[in-house]
Design an enzyme around this catalytic site. Structure first.
Site, PDB file in Angstrom:
ATOM      1  NE  ARG A  21     -14.420 -10.162   1.270  1.00 48.44           N
ATOM      2  CZ  ARG A  21     -13.132  -9.808   1.278  1.00 48.44           C
ATOM      3  NH1 ARG A  21     -12.456  -9.846   2.424  1.00 48.44           N
ATOM      4  NH2 ARG A  21     -12.533  -9.457   0.182  1.00 48.44           N
ATOM      5  CD  GLU A 160      -6.031  -7.045  14.820  1.00 42.89           C
ATOM      6  OE1 GLU A 160      -6.504  -6.840  13.681  1.00 42.89           O
ATOM      7  OE2 GLU A 160      -5.350  -8.046  15.086  1.00 42.89           O
TER       8      GLU A 160
END
Length: 452
Positions: A21, A160
């Site tokens: 990113r 998660e």
């Protein structure tokens, strides 16, 4: 544990990710905040714990990390990259024979305070002997973070986000990813982690659930979201820079500096300010600046690698480059640039001057437009200006050259030979006057323009 005794500490820093990113050829954790790579911010806090071992898990661009760490930590390669649990496992060989407490940190989470790390270690060594200590936080927006399900400060489940139920996602306590465990617990637990999840990765968090299933218990330490903010994009990098600077400005004012327009002042990670320092708007500090008491830094200045003595005044619109040292009450004025320039007490260069590779004696005055010609295209040379010397405006001092104490260099001189103490040096071409020449020139040109 006996009073006054402590276990050795090992630190594992995860830094193997590709950082896609960021869209950068520079490794993600080497992008700077306040002029220092984020990884080195973290390692400085780590070093405050005096760890026995430091292991950085590397993968993509490992050569960059090796150069940045310069031998201060062991490196372990994760290839292929199969999740956080798998990453930590890569440190096992480097920690062979180590018996102590292990902290697990992330290279892109740079501002974990040493005190927070110590709190995790302290909780790990509490009387109830948790198997794992988890560092958690409560963000304003829980987003995609994994959740920490607790009873008191005991962790009952780690999950998660993508594997969580709606009820679990409603929990605000989130997993930072940072953990602490005994070396004798950590690697045996990791060996039992599977990739039976939505991402088919080996999650570090699963060691908590495995320990709980064994009848052990795990504990949570909660910290400020800023302490565990991760940086994965240039936008997040800029946001963290903004937050770091805001906190640094508050600290500067708390410690006795005056910032007229705080949001326009930018500090480096190592900027040191004395008391009663006045900083006007739009001042930028690069690394390596130390400012003594009672200094005024006027608007629109850029300083780096500079030491400023008591009572000095700098700017406005001054650029002080590395190697600049200003003695007590020296003055650098507007549109003056310095580099490897040492100015003695009370010396001043008030306007439009370049001083490079120069020593200026106490009380010397450097006139407007003066430059030290320090470079011949191949080498740099020194200029020495003695105490109380006076350098007239628009002078060029062609190094290597020495101007003696109390000497005067007349305005407009190009000085290429030493000037003895107390001498006047004037280097000018003889002035020629041609009466009426300019009038005749103008008349001729006007007629030519008119086509006559």
């Amino acid at each position: 544990m006996a009073a006054g005794m402590s276990n050795p500490i090992a630190v594992i820093v995860l830094a193997a990710g590709k950082g896609t990113r960021m869209k950068s050829d520079l490794h993600k954790v080497l992008h700077p905040i306040a002029g220092r790579p984020m990884l080195l911010h973290l390692m400085a806090s780590v070093d405050a714990l005096n760890p026995a071992k430091k292991v950085v898990i590397v993968g993509d661009k490992a050569d960059q990390l090796e150069a940045a760490l310069a031998g201060t930590a062991d490196l372990a390669v994760q290839d292929p990259q199969l999740g956080t649990g798998h990453a930590v496992q890569q440190a096992e060989a480097a920690l062979a024979g180590f018996d102590g407490d292990v902290l697990i940190l992330y290279g892109d989470v740079p501002f974990v305070p040493a005190a927070t790390m110590q709190a995790m270690i302290d909780r790990l060594n509490a009387d109830d002997a948790p198997a794992v200590v988890v560092l958690a936080f409560e963000p304003n927006d829980a987003q995609q973070y994994g959740r920490v399900i607790t009873e008191g400060d005991r962790v009952t489940k780690m999950v998660e986000h993508k594997d969580a139920t709606d009820a679990e996602r409603a929990v605000r306590l989130c997993n930072s990813g940072l953990m602490a465990a005994k070396s004798t617990d950590l690697f045996p637990l990791l060996a039992r982690v599977t990739d039976d999840n939505a991402a088919k990765e080996y999650y570090l968090v699963d060691i908590v659930n495995i320990a709980n299933a064994d009848g052990r218990h795990c504990a949570v330490v909660v910290t400020d979201p800023y302490d565990v903010a991760g940086i994965n994009s240039r936008g997040e990098l800029a946001a963290m820079e903004t937050e770091w600077q805001a906190r640094r400005r508050v600290a500067a004012m708390t410690d006795g500096a005056s910032l007229i327009a705080p949001d326009t002042v930018w500090f480096a990670w190592d900027t040191q300010l004395g008391r009663d320092v006045l900083i006007e708007p739009n001042v930028f500090f690069g690394p390596g600046v130390t400012v003594a008491d009672n200094v005024k830094i006027r608007a629109n200045c850029h300083l780096e690698g500079t030491t400023i003595g008591t009572g000095c005044e700098v700017g406005p619109f001054a650029r002080l480059r590395p190697g600049t040292v200003l003695g007590e009450k020296a003055k650098i004025g507007n549109f003056v640039e310095t580099k490897k320039a040492v100015l003695g007490k009370g010396a001043k260069a008030n306007h439009l001057t370049y001083l490079g590779d120069v020593t200026v004696g106490a009380g010397a005055n450097i006139g407007a437009g003066t430059i030290t010609c320090n470079y011949d295209g191949y080498f740099k040379y020194q200029t020495v200006i003695g105490e109380n010397a006076f350098i007239g405006s628009n002078s060029a001092l062609i190094a290597p050259v020495t101007i003696g104490r109390d000497a005067i260099v007349a305005a407009g001189s190009a000085v290429s030979r030493d000037v003895a103490a107390g001498d006047l040096r004037m280097v000018r071409a003889e002035q020629m006057v041609k009466p009426g020449w300019a009038d005749r020139f103008h008349d001729a040109m006007l007629k030519k323009k008119a086509g006559k």
